[in-house]
Enzyme design. Structure first.
Site, mmCIF file in Angstrom:
data_model
loop_
_atom_site.group_PDB
_atom_site.id
_atom_site.type_symbol
_atom_site.label_atom_id
_atom_site.label_comp_id
_atom_site.label_asym_id
_atom_site.label_seq_id
_atom_site.Cartn_x
_atom_site.Cartn_y
_atom_site.Cartn_z
ATOM 1 N N GLY A 200 4.660 -24.487 75.339
ATOM 2 C CA GLY A 200 5.743 -24.041 74.471
ATOM 3 C C GLY A 200 5.482 -24.269 73.000
ATOM 4 O O GLY A 200 4.331 -24.253 72.564
ATOM 5 N N LEU A 226 5.852 -18.805 80.987
ATOM 6 C CA LEU A 226 5.239 -19.135 79.704
ATOM 7 C C LEU A 226 4.172 -20.232 79.835
ATOM 8 O O LEU A 226 4.466 -21.326 80.328
ATOM 9 C CB LEU A 226 6.333 -19.590 78.722
ATOM 10 C CG LEU A 226 5.868 -19.806 77.283
ATOM 11 C CD1 LEU A 226 5.424 -18.496 76.656
ATOM 12 C CD2 LEU A 226 6.959 -20.467 76.460
ATOM 13 N N ASP A 227 2.974 -19.944 79.366
ATOM 14 C CA ASP A 227 1.875 -20.924 79.329
ATOM 15 C C ASP A 227 1.513 -21.452 80.709
ATOM 16 O O ASP A 227 0.979 -22.551 80.845
ATOM 17 C CB ASP A 227 2.216 -22.094 78.392
ATOM 18 C CG ASP A 227 2.435 -21.624 76.962
ATOM 19 O OD1 ASP A 227 1.864 -20.600 76.576
ATOM 20 O OD2 ASP A 227 3.203 -22.280 76.236
ATOM 21 N N GLU A 228 1.834 -20.661 81.742
ATOM 22 C CA GLU A 228 1.568 -21.118 83.110
ATOM 23 C C GLU A 228 0.544 -20.237 83.817
ATOM 24 O O GLU A 228 0.252 -20.442 84.987
ATOM 25 C CB GLU A 228 2.870 -21.121 83.932
ATOM 26 C CG GLU A 228 3.890 -22.144 83.514
ATOM 27 C CD GLU A 228 3.623 -23.513 84.135
ATOM 28 O OE1 GLU A 228 2.516 -23.725 84.666
ATOM 29 O OE2 GLU A 228 4.527 -24.362 84.058
#
Lengths: 283, 283, 283, 283
Positions: A200, A226-228
């Protein structure tokens, strides 16, 4: 000399490598390099083979057609392409230009087997850089109201320009789940932390607060989480107590540029195969 | 489940991988992992395949015998062994014990698929360590006069104990060309510099004098040319102007231990193939 | 030659370095090396000075007494000790012995300026290793019922043995908040992940699931918040898709040993000053 | 707030730090950060202090004048400059543009506290890049016959433009001993190997031949002895048997860019002090 790259993922089974290499041998093709991986956890098998066609080898279309029998037998997801085929790339960026500058230089100096079909930004900051290099620049400002429309515009551009890879080179907008879905497996983001740490916003500020002794960057395929998404490449750099958050950001920019460039190159060379939420990187 | 490792080096040619993998498939053997490399410079081909034998697969002797036809066709140097075969190792050391301690711990904790058949030293320093762990300790003092005789003794021990690998774990004596020749490809040395920098004596002192910003260590096969053998593994560590030569040596000890342990493990797992004066390391 | 180390933390102000160095000069003491850091965020100042006493310098007690005026003026937390004073260390371990083995070898070979006053474990696994090296071994099994009592026993030992530093060298029990409080700033843990990633249990399994491309280890002071204490040192190592969780653990063991050893050495040399939940490491 | 940087090198002696810091305190100056190093081998002392001037502090000229007494007492080589003074830089390049591109981007994005007064090249390759960014481009072709004259021209430019730092950003010409002498301590070269390995020509080809497992780059001050000057910074990157010399060069370009940029930044921030043929880098 014609050269091709074959990538495969399928359920693991006895005899796949033999079947593929025998197919190549009887087609008068010679393996230049080959790598494979059987995942004991998922029971999936992954393979990438770079081969050259001999004088008596059929053309690419015929090779593809004749490989279908083998592919079907082993339930393969597969792809066979010319090794010198250039990837059509779209770069998205906001106001931080280090990754863009790095990719543009690699492109200009011939280090990336890719054509940059355009640069998309929600700011005008890099219009002159794009134009100086003769690359179409698309100003695409995003507000909550216009986001849906602008994303449609972007997707239209991706289709029209036959984009193979969208690179988020410090593009500071979150893509909608729909867009993530539409670009699955062909959109790479650089996140400015060593994931899964500091997902994040503001990772450098948070890294400074936590007092970590190394900072990092992560290139990954974009997914709706997100960001995964599946991680392609990561790298770190040593820092210490004397570094301010601004110092971390400055040090981090070098790591981000390198990590993103490596991930883009690996993708362009068809070395990255997706394995659930992970990647298999066949060097 | 029986598992085997096949290693191959031979002149490069069309169809080798297909021939090998087809041989395995028709022998009811399943590839677990496989890596290969064709050297464009030397036109040599290298391959390592880890495979498991199915219920209908023949025993190892028969597999070897039936592989001979394929091997001959491609002029292979090859080796087929049980994957769980333990390497018989002899460790040689002088007065610095960090690499020895590291290897002994890995052995004790089951991290190395090897048996340590003995420890040889030109000093008595580590007799008690060896004896505490139940490993035969051989005190082999070397003087210019006794060197030839002591080396014969050593070679006799290597033969008698069926030693697969001699590890020079900071053994500070230079082996004669004859001994180097007799142990070719099965004797690993750790040199305390990032070769080819600082070959020979006192590398840390010379690194300090030169003011380098990184120091390193190199594990290589021993040849008659001092510190010139095929490099298996290298690593470095950052240092700065404030470090004395003694500091460099202390920092270096950690690098040496890691590098030697990695090289030994790679060798034991049959991952290191010699390619002229270089190595191919198939991970 | 008598040598001392002075460490200071205090609110930042004009003239601190001048005051300290002038005090040393007038006391016939010569600075060997000195490092300082002013944290712009907390407005705190940190300093570590290693100095030698000249022939006319007073003894340590007098130096301490005469430094009080300066210390008071700047509201210092400070400490002045003999540079060759040995740290009294207690090592706690469960069943994984790589960090213990590493620390014991460093101790044995004179690389750590510390005495190991004892080894505490909730298992009998390493009794023989301890006893062979003449180090008292304390078997302290912990169950939910006995935890409070056993921790009291431990704390009693720490007091009685005048322990300066408790090292959790892969000790797999969580200390109670009370014990963490009692050992604040003198208890170092090694966590087998790159914090803040993978706090808590099974970090290697979770790193494998997430598909990270680097794994790491973190040495930190223990606080009541699990894996949240001030970080002293971190390091990472590259891994890839082919590594199983067990491979990650094996690779990680080397990183853990190195990181813990570095943190212990930094602490012993009085180089680590606590700055809220972060550390200032003055090299 | 006025801020200054003071750098000192002198014979080591008791009381230097006290003298300097007392001078600053009585001049109403506050130390922001300070680092020092006493070299036990050469008995030389090095110091870098970054300080801010209080309201009652004298101006820079007066500070310099009043510091002379202290400086003389300790036989100091010293320098006191405004912390925000911009370094005037001249970049020299041949046909490989990666280091140039990297430095130009850092300059453009404000990451380097420097003005680029010009780009000098023995080729026309980068004229358009220079001109697009509004930087004077000087085409200075060199032949054995014109070398002396062209070097005079260069030196004239250095004088006229008040150049503080000449950066050889992959400039493939060897400077004459006279020019090296004239630019001593203000000319940084990037060499594309991990010195002292592979001095001279074609380091990547030679690294490939030797089969090293890491390649590197070295930034150093230029002296009349080729690739033998004081090393400022070094870095390495892992490679393997599958990399061709061209691959090594491509991987190396990233390392070169980073190492040169770090060295230039360290020099600009007055952190690099020359200590014989070595550097002291005070971070």
């Amino acid at each position: 000399m014609r050269e091709y790259i074959l990538t495969i993922s399928c359920p693991d089974a006895v005899g796949i490598v033999a079947a593929v290499t025998t197919f190549l041998a009887v087609s008068d093709c010679n393996i230049k390099d080959s790598a494979q991986f059987g995942d004991p956890a998922t029971r999936l098998f992954f393979m990438r083979t770079h081969f050259s066609a001999g004088d008596n080898a059929p053309d690419l279309e015929t090779l593809r057609a004749s490989f279908c029998a083998t592919a079907k037998r082993y339930h393969m997801n597969w792809n066979m392409v010319r090794a010198d085929e250039r990837c059509r790339m779209l770069i998205m960026v906001s106001k931080q230009g280090h990754c863009l500058n790095d990719l543009l230089f690699r492109h200009r100096s011939g280090a990336l087997r890719a054509d940059i079909a355009g640069i998309v930004s929600n700011h005008e900051t890099f219009r002159d850089v794009a134009e100086w290099q003769g690359i179409p620049f698309h100003y695409l400002p995003v507000t909550p109201e216009t986001k849906e429309e602008k994303e449609k515009e972007l997707l239209f551009m991706v289709e029209k320009e036959k984009i193979d890879l969208v690179v988020l080179a410090r593009y500071m907008q979150i893509l909608s789940p729909e867009l993530c879905g539409a670009l699955a497996g062909r959109c790479i983001n650089i996140h400015h932390s060593f994931l899964p740490s500091f997902k994040g916003a503001q990772p450098y500020r948070r890294a400074h607060e936590r007092g970590v002794k190394l900072i990092g960057a992560t290139a990954h395929y974009v997914t709706a989480n997100l960001d995964e998404g599946p991680i392609i490449e990561q790298e770190v750099q040593r820092v210490d107590h004397a570094h301010t958050p601004e110092d971390l950001a400055a040090i981090g920019r070098d790591v981000e540029s390198i990590v993103l460039a490596r991930a883009v190159r690996l993708h362009i060379e068809h070395r990255v195969l997706v394995n659930g939420n992970k990647t298999v990187v066949l060097r």
